[in-house]
Design a protein around this motif. Structure first.
Motif, PDB file in Angstrom:
ATOM      1  N   LYS A  93       0.845  -1.186   0.000  1.00 33.74           N
ATOM      2  CA  LYS A  93       0.000   0.000   0.000  1.00 33.74           C
ATOM      3  C   LYS A  93       0.879   1.234   0.000  1.00 33.74           C
ATOM      4  CE  LYS A  93      -3.737  -2.223   2.470  1.00 33.74           C
ATOM      5  NZ  LYS A  93      -4.745  -2.103   3.479  1.00 33.74           N
ATOM      6  N   ALA A  94       0.437   2.235  -0.742  1.00 32.67           N
ATOM      7  CA  ALA A  94       1.107   3.533  -0.755  1.00 32.67           C
ATOM      8  C   ALA A  94       0.298   4.468   0.133  1.00 32.67           C
ATOM      9  CB  ALA A  94       1.199   4.080  -2.170  1.00 32.67           C
ATOM     10  N   VAL A  95       0.981   5.196   1.005  1.00 31.73           N
ATOM     11  CA  VAL A  95       0.314   6.091   1.934  1.00 31.73           C
ATOM     12  C   VAL A  95       0.921   7.485   1.795  1.00 31.73           C
ATOM     13  CG1 VAL A  95      -0.229   6.509   4.361  1.00 31.73           C
ATOM     14  CG2 VAL A  95      -0.057   4.160   3.512  1.00 31.73           C
ATOM     15  N   ASP A  96       0.034   8.483   1.732  1.00 29.50           N
ATOM     16  CA  ASP A  96       0.543   9.844   1.689  1.00 29.50           C
ATOM     17  C   ASP A  96       0.459  10.460   3.076  1.00 29.50           C
ATOM     18  OD1 ASP A  96      -2.093  10.541   2.156  1.00 29.50           O
ATOM     19  OD2 ASP A  96      -2.439  11.296   0.127  1.00 29.50           O
ATOM     20  N   ARG A  97       0.767  11.743   3.210  1.00 24.75           N
ATOM     21  CA  ARG A  97       0.769  12.393   4.529  1.00 24.75           C
ATOM     22  C   ARG A  97      -0.602  12.370   5.180  1.00 24.75           C
ATOM     23  NH1 ARG A  97       5.460  16.267   5.042  1.00 24.75           N
ATOM     24  NH2 ARG A  97       6.630  15.848   3.157  1.00 24.75           N
ATOM     25  N   GLY A  98      -1.648  12.280   4.383  1.00 21.79           N
ATOM     26  CA  GLY A  98      -3.013  12.236   4.923  1.00 21.79           C
ATOM     27  C   GLY A  98      -3.439  10.849   5.363  1.00 21.79           C
TER      28      GLY A  98
END
Length: 148
Positions: free
Chosen positions: A142-147
């Motif tokens: 999974k790719a996760v951003d700052r949010g």
């Protein structure tokens, strides 16, 4: 004995992980609601005589229309789901005809099942008393951003 197998299909999920507000069962897949693909495999399996669909109470009428328009004649009941999966399965079991001696339970949001797999499962359950099907676990990336 042939003709004594029922299927319970829990399909009362909300679809949160799918990112939708509508029921997972009603999300489109190849031009049809997801649940139709699942139910068609059960419909095509000769050993399955009855299908009980467990759904969100607000979806029951729509699912009846969908089942009838798709020619899903083995669907004998669509019952309201409970607050848990176990509770929903219990409600589905209670709605099967008493003549059902064997039960297949298959998640309505898993449309890649085939009539062949269902028939193999029923045959093996009769031989061994019970069977659970599964696939090897796969890693999820999974790719996760700052949010988040």
């Amino acid at each position: 004995m042939a003709g004594d197998v029922g299927a319970v299909v829990p399909a009362a999920g909300r679809g949160q992980r799918l990112g939708t507000r509508r029921s997972k069962a009603l999300v489109g897949l190849q031009g049809r609601p997801l649940i139709v693909h699942t139910l068609r495999a059960l419909q095509a399996a000769p050993s399955i005589r009855w299908i009980v669909l467990v759904a969100r109470p607000t979806d029951r009428a729509r699912l009846w229309r969908i089942a009838r328009s798709a020619g899903l004649t083995k669907v004998v009941a669509i019952v309201a789901g409970a607050s848990s999966r176990a509770g929903s399965v219990t409600r589905g079991l209670a709605a099967l005809p008493e003549r059902a001696m064997w039960v297949v339970i298959h998640d309505g949001a898993r449309p890649c099942v085939s009539a062949r797999l269902i028939e193999t499962t029923v045959r093996q359950a009769r031989r061994y008393g019970a069977v659970a099907c599964g696939l090897p676990a796969a890693l999820t990336v999974k790719a996760v951003d700052r949010g988040g």
